[in-house]
Enzyme design. Structure first.
Site, PDB file in Angstrom:
ATOM      1  N   ASP A  57      -9.554  -4.552   3.633  1.00 59.23           N
ATOM      2  CA  ASP A  57      -8.560  -5.350   2.924  1.00 59.23           C
ATOM      3  C   ASP A  57      -8.667  -5.206   1.403  1.00 59.23           C
ATOM      4  O   ASP A  57      -9.757  -5.084   0.850  1.00 59.23           O
ATOM      5  CB  ASP A  57      -8.740  -6.817   3.328  1.00 59.23           C
ATOM      6  CG  ASP A  57      -7.570  -7.683   2.937  1.00 59.23           C
ATOM      7  OD1 ASP A  57      -6.493  -7.133   2.635  1.00 59.23           O
ATOM      8  OD2 ASP A  57      -7.724  -8.919   2.943  1.00 59.23           O
ATOM      9  N   GLU A  77      -1.290  -0.770   5.110  1.00 61.74           N
ATOM     10  CA  GLU A  77      -0.540  -1.964   4.729  1.00 61.74           C
ATOM     11  C   GLU A  77      -0.428  -2.004   3.215  1.00 61.74           C
ATOM     12  O   GLU A  77      -1.365  -1.633   2.502  1.00 61.74           O
ATOM     13  CB  GLU A  77      -1.246  -3.228   5.226  1.00 61.74           C
ATOM     14  CG  GLU A  77      -0.575  -4.515   4.729  1.00 61.74           C
ATOM     15  CD  GLU A  77      -1.078  -5.761   5.421  1.00 61.74           C
ATOM     16  OE1 GLU A  77      -0.622  -6.013   6.551  1.00 61.74           O
ATOM     17  OE2 GLU A  77      -1.928  -6.457   4.845  1.00 61.74           O
TER      18      GLU A  77
END
Length: 412
Positions: free
Chosen positions: A81, A192
């Site tokens: 992330d 992402e």
């Protein structure tokens, strides 16, 4: 030994585990309440790993060990992330992560929405040689199927170029690097894009341009996290108009279907129970939700049930760290907004104030790193959880289960 894999467009839910002990509870919630939603069990940002003194290998191995111990055989994902650099990619790819969230926030001009026309023109002159795509959109109107009609006038396009032009370039470059690293490993991957950490909401024009450029560059874009309207503060429910959010979500979801398709991603997704149903419905089940801090908070709830003294010390310590640790978070909590532990003799009331009320939750939420790396409190929390795994599992499964119930209400 199981390993993570790309999940594609399946609805997915990210479980941030800052302690390395939460996967049993996460898995229980997913199996009993998740339905068709797939789990991303290894999820940690570079910032979170730094604040907790954990490594990418540790994050991955904790998830694998728990899933293997439970005999879990369904597909599951892993999210490296908020990656900003090639070094971040190398580090997390080596640990086996396959889902990479690119965070280009360092290249976003967060003041762009406030520039008047003259200032905007000056700012645009500074970046125009870096944004070759302007003429693709300038003075065009694009009607998105079952979505918004977007007018790309000069001011709109220039503002997008100033705000996101360098961020687009950074995203494509880092996406190229991710592809090279994973190709060398002979492993599939997905990307992402996170543009949610900006003061102003992402407009439909900005979403369209950013995603269109990334898709034209053939990056494996599986999800995108815009900055939605309203307030998505850490650890508490959505603040704002659900009616206005519904309209906006449907517009962004239509763009995602038209350009990708790719999933809409909700960051700071912990505890946004009031809007999950409309989010799932607007995206037609093509979504990703990312949580992290809520599982840490539930771990502290488990601690409160077995060691009141430790819990009280952690609350008091967190209050002392709050003003420093809140700096990088979007929250509205203040120390004056909730009583001190010394002023609350009843444990149940103290737990209610700090686990169930907004202000207390945020004070505990943002101080996780200071608590978990403290020489007494970090080992103390782990000792209680390790001695009482069923309590930890139960409180997590109950709380995360509420997230799945709310999401699935919009998937019928």
């Amino acid at each position: 030994m199981s390993k993570s894999e790309p999940l594609g467009l399946k609805p997915s839910f990210g479980f941030g585990d800052r302690l390395g002990t939460a996967t049993p509870g996460h898995l229980e919630a997913l199996v009993t309440k998740g339905g068709d939603i797939k789990g991303i069990f290894a999820q940690q940002s570079i910032r979170e790993m730094t604040r907790t003194n954990r490594t990418a290998d540790e994050v991955m191995n904790c998830a694998i060990e728990s899933l293997d111990a439970a005999g879990y055989t369904d597909v599951w994902g892993s999210d490296a992330d908020h990656l900003k650099t090639e070094a971040d990619v190398d580090y997390t790819a080596a640990a086996g992560f396959v889902f990479f969230t690119i965070d280009p926030s360092g290249n976003v001009d967060n003041e762009a929405d406030n520039y008047d026309v003259d200032t905007l023109a000056t700012k645009f002159d500074a970046v125009k040689d870096e944004v070759s795509w302007v003429d693709q959109y300038l003075n065009k109107t694009i009607a998105v199927d079952n979505g918004p009609t977007i007018e790309f006038d000069e001011v709109t396009v220039r503002r997008a170029a100033v705000k996101y032009g360098r961020a687009i370039n950074h995203t494509i470059a880092l996406g190229d690097y991710i592809g090279k690293v994973m190709d060398a490993k002979g492993a599939d991957h997905e990307i992402e894009l996170s543009v949610d950490e900006t003061p102003q909401p992402t407009t439909t024009a900005e979403h369209y341009i950013f995603a269109d450029q990334v898709c034209q560059a053939n990056k494996k874009l599986v999800s995108l996290a815009p900055r939605f309207i309203g307030d998505f503060e850490k650890g508490i429910d959505f603040k704002g108009s659900l009616e206005e959010l519904d309209v906006s979500l449907n517009e962004h979801a239509a763009i995602a279907r038209a350009l990708g398709p790719y999933k809409l991603s909700l960051h700071s997704g912990s505890d946004k129970l009031s809007m999950y149903g409309i989010f799932a419905k607007a995206t037609q089940g093509m979504f990703h939700v990312k949580t992290a801090g809520t599982s840490y908070l539930e771990a502290l709830r488990a601690v409160s049930r077995h060691d009141e003294a430790l819990y009280r010390k952690i609350v008091d310590f967190s209050r002392g760290r709050f003003e420093t640790d809140k700096a990088t978070y979007h929250i509205s909590a203040t120390l004056d907004g909730v009583a001190t532990p010394d002023d609350v003799s009843d444990l149940d009331e103290l737990v209610r104030l700090y686990q169930d009320e907004d202000c207390g939750r945020q004070i505990l939420h943002v101080t996780f790193g200071s608590v978990l790396t403290h020489e007494e409190f970090g080992p103390g929390v782990h000792a209680v959880l390790n001695a009482n795994p069923e309590t930890h599992k139960e409180v997590l499964a109950t709380h995360i289960g509420k997230h799945f119930d709310a999401l699935r209400s919009g998937m019928a």
